[in-house]
Each structure stands twice: as structure tokens, then as C-alpha cells.
Write a protein that holds these residues in place. Sequence first.
Motif, short mmCIF file in Angstrom:
data_model
loop_
_atom_site.label_atom_id
_atom_site.label_comp_id
_atom_site.label_asym_id
_atom_site.label_seq_id
_atom_site.Cartn_x
_atom_site.Cartn_y
_atom_site.Cartn_z
N THR A 87 -4.46 -4.82 1.78
CA THR A 87 -3.66 -4.14 3.50
C THR A 87 -4.00 -4.76 4.54
OG1 THR A 87 -3.98 -2.03 3.36
CG2 THR A 87 -2.37 -2.36 2.21
N ALA B 211 4.21 1.79 6.13
CA ALA B 211 3.99 1.57 5.03
C ALA B 211 4.51 0.72 4.64
CB ALA B 211 5.89 2.84 5.17
N TYR B 212 5.45 0.31 5.83
CA TYR B 212 5.81 -1.74 4.79
C TYR B 212 4.88 -2.56 4.23
CZ TYR B 212 9.45 -5.66 4.93
OH TYR B 212 10.07 -6.90 5.14
N SER C 255 1.71 -1.48 3.28
CA SER C 255 1.57 -1.06 1.79
C SER C 255 2.37 -1.43 1.22
CB SER C 255 0.80 0.16 2.42
OG SER C 255 -0.47 0.00 3.05
N LEU C 256 3.68 -0.49 0.82
CA LEU C 256 4.66 -1.03 -0.10
C LEU C 256 4.20 -2.77 -0.89
CD1 LEU C 256 7.13 0.19 -1.38
CD2 LEU C 256 8.01 -0.40 -0.06
N ASP D 19 1.22 -2.66 -2.74
CA ASP D 19 2.16 -1.92 -4.29
C ASP D 19 2.41 -2.56 -5.32
OD1 ASP D 19 1.20 0.93 -5.45
OD2 ASP D 19 3.24 1.09 -4.82
N VAL D 20 4.29 -2.83 -4.50
CA VAL D 20 4.49 -2.95 -5.71
C VAL D 20 3.34 -4.33 -7.10
CG1 VAL D 20 6.79 -4.57 -6.17
CG2 VAL D 20 6.48 -2.34 -4.92
N MET E 216 3.85 8.70 -0.09
CA MET E 216 4.12 7.39 -0.85
C MET E 216 4.29 6.48 -1.97
SD MET E 216 6.38 6.49 1.70
CE MET E 216 7.56 4.43 1.27
N TYR F 57 1.56 5.01 -3.53
CA TYR F 57 0.50 3.82 -3.13
C TYR F 57 -0.27 3.86 -4.81
CZ TYR F 57 3.47 2.76 1.15
OH TYR F 57 3.66 2.51 1.92
N ASP G 215 12.23 7.35 -3.79
CA ASP G 215 11.91 5.89 -4.55
C ASP G 215 13.35 4.79 -4.05
OD1 ASP G 215 9.82 5.59 -5.95
OD2 ASP G 215 11.32 6.61 -7.91
N ARG H 289 11.67 3.15 -0.86
CA ARG H 289 10.58 2.09 -0.86
C ARG H 289 11.98 0.81 -2.04
NH1 ARG H 289 5.11 2.95 -4.14
NH2 ARG H 289 6.15 1.31 -5.31
#
Length: 521
Positions: free
Chosen positions: A11, A25-26, A28-29, A32-33, A87, A89, A321, A324
Motif C-alpha cells: 500500500t 481502508a480501501y 489496504s483491503l 490484503d485480498v 480490518m 489485513y 466481512d 470488506r
Amino acid sequence: MTSERRFYLTTPIYYVNDKPHIGHAYTSLAADVLARWKRMTGHEVFFLTGTDEHGQKVEKAAEARGMDPQSFTDTVSHAFRDLAARMNYSNDAFIRTTEERHKAACAALWKTLEEKGEIYLGHYEGWYAVRDEAFYGPDEITEKDGQKFAPTGAPVEWVREPSYFFRLSNWQDRLLTFYEENPDFIAPVSRRNEVISFVRSGLSDLSISRTSFKWGVKVPGDEAHVMYVWLDALTNYITALGYPDEKAESWKFWPADIHFVGKDIVRFHAIFWPAFLMAAGLPTPKRVFAHGWWTNEGQKISKSLGNVIDPLALVEEFGLDAVRYFLLREVPFGQDGDFQRKALIGRLNGELADALGNLANRTLSLIQRNCGGLLPEPAAAQAEADRGFLAATGHGDAEGSPAWLAAKVDALLNEQKFDAALSLLFASIREANGYITREQPWALKKTDPERMVVVLRTLHDALRVFATLLWPFMPETMAKLLDQLGVPAEARGVDALATPLPGGIALPAPSPLFQKIQGEA
């Protein structure tokens, strides 16, 4: 492990002048995915996030709160660590630019650029935006009510001071050649076109030091200067891997496979960063992906409007979730999106609770009641309806591949098409709901119990695929579903889908996966 099976993604390091919001958050999400997906498909992954803690903006924010900069950054950086934990991560490291190892890496990169003749001392005059930590040319400045503004909307001020410069102008043609030879380096295409257009318009040498404030990494050999915050910040991506020690264990991950950034900072990552690296004789990252911005119910998000979206408040209300899932399902990654409460509730109720949650609960409840709570044996003989359904949900194609759905998801995630991957998966989940409605296993108990067992086993196999492929998006809830399906820990990877679970596994009583929101449309 070969380099092809390693994956390094980052990120941006988040600026610590305020608390985390939905944009942080967006980004990093998404990282993470993709990190979770790569691990699940057999890659050795290094996922980095962190905080950017130097610069005039931080110095002023600390002063406004009556704190010294280090104490201020300690406090705000901790909030970003908390966000990552809340979140869920899976980052492998969290870097702070106030760490001594980072200051050493910045100094090493500076000295290398200096030795190669890429840095010189001069004076800078120009329009500077404190908020952006960036200089802008006269043609980029607009004026309103006597105040001049950068293209980002940040106010600018005229600055004149001694400065070291990086010979960015020398890299214009080489950058254009680099973009041509590496067409996937900048994504999406709209951002690639924007960057190329900017570079073609002409690059000036870049001011890379300041003397008007003190909170930053000192320039080696001239401590009256601190490094330009973007030279400092961008270096974090190699600091975390051990730079300048290229024999460090983690250095094997460089170059980065992808930097996730917001569209407002794509210029720094796609122009300055590859130029710094090429000038220093280091490999460039493979891809920079710039996502869009969120609005809130049609309005631009701003503190003055009081409509900043707190991701932790969303999690508290709707569940982790569900949040997310919604953030990556609602908008194509790379485009701007509008956060609407109604849309989140609609997806939670309709897709998660009804389509997936209800399918799982019905299937597993029927196995409990009609199969003694034991997983039926793999079907020795299936009807054409079963084979067609399994083909549509990832268990076979004309060549007999047991996981073609996973291959399709993999291709989409490699292009950062998160919404398309989720759309594909939920199309298969709708197929499963159609199958259970048509086959009516609850009625087969009396009319054809052998057929009922085949149908329930077929549905279980499909749910295993769904839970496995959705796990990177919703790790807590899909782990819960895999537990209810009786899938052991060692059988939860994509490759394991090729091997059917043996019959006779005792399945726990099912429980709801998602809670519907009542009373709101």
C-alpha cells in the motif's frame, strides 16, 4: 522458491496528519485480498503497509496539537496499526519512516544518486502546496478569491530557498521508452494516459530537499537540508526489504509486483519513483495501480462537510466481512465510487445473507437432518443436471479441470478486477440456488433418498468451492463456512479443490453466516 512464485505488494504509506478514513481502508483491503489469494495459490508473499511520518504538514499538525512531531506521529501511526488489525489485513510488515533503518536507507539511496551525478545544489522558486508536499508549475495553478490553488485543490504558496535537485529532466525520454516497453506498468489505462501525457509535456529537474522546516530525514553531509518527503517516502518500499543490503533475506522480493496507490499520488509513483530507481541502478516495480476516490451519498468527502466515513464505525454496525465485501464489490477498482448506505444493506441482505448464507444453511441443515450429520460419499453416479451444475460452479469443464472457476478468478485478480471476480462467483452462487430449487432435496427424502444424497453432496462440493474462493475477501466468515463444511485446514487451498473430501466426515450444526439488516430498504 523461484522468483515467479514470490509476490511483493504494497500500500502507500499513509500520511499521519489525521486519523484513518475509508480511503485508507480501501487501498489496504485490495492489497490484503490479493495477498491472501496469492498465498492460497502457492506464492511466497510479502505484503507491506505503514505510515509516512515526515514533512512540513506533519510538523504543522503536531504544532497545532501542542505536541512534538515524534510523539504526534507515534500516536497517529498507532491508529493505522489498529485499523490494519481491525480490518483483518494480513500484512507481513508495517514500516514507519521515522525508523532508523529507514533513515539509513534514504541516506544510502541519496549517496548513490549523488555519486552517479544525478543530484546538484541550486535554488528553488515556485508554487508549493503544503497539503500535497508537492511543487506545481505556473500552468497548473488556478486562482479564486485571491488564493492560488494546486490541481488537487490544495492552497499553494510561493517558495524560494536553497535546494538540492534531482536531474529528472534527463529521464523524460527514458521514462517514455520505459512506459512503451512496459505497457502494464501503470493501471488503469486512464491513469497511464494521464502520466504519459504529463511526461510528454516536459519534465523539469525535481527539488528534493527543503530548508524551511526540520522534520525529515537529514541530507547526508548537509544537515541544513531535509529530504523532500516523496524521496523519503518512496524509499520505504526498499527499506522494508533490507536496502541497502542487497544480500538481506527479504531483498529477494524486489522488484515489487504491484504498488497500490490512490489516483492523487500516481504521478509520484509512476514518474519520480522509477526515475529514482533507474538512476540508482535498481530494478523498477512491475506495476502501479491507482484506484479512484469515494464520495458519500453523492457528496465529496471532506472534514468541513462532516461526512468523512469511518471504516471502523461501518464494521461495528454491519460486520467486518460485509464491509470488506461491499467495498470491493460495489465499484470497479480504479474508478471513483459513491458510498451509499442503501447499497451496502442491499448487498448484505440480498447477496450475502440470502444468496450465500441461506444456501449454506439450507444445505447443511438438510445434511444434519437427513444424513445423520455426516458428509455423504462422493457421488458414484450423477445425473446430467448435477454434472452441468458442477461445471458451472467450478468442478469441471470439457478438459476435466476441477477448478476452472478458480482459474477465472485468478486471471481477474491478476488484473485487479475485484468486482468482476466477485460478480463471477455470485453468478455461480445463483446457479447453486437455482439447482437446489429445481432438485428440491427436501422432497426427495420420501420419493428418492439416493437421489437426495447425490444432490446434497453436489451442493456441499459447490459450497466448498465458493467458500475457498471467497476466503480472501471475507476470511473470518468463509473460515466459519469451511468449518461448517468439515474442510480440514490442509485442504483449504485452491489446488486442494481437485481432491474430493471423503465421505463420513462429521459436520457441526450450521449457524447463520450473516445477519440481515431489518427495517431499511
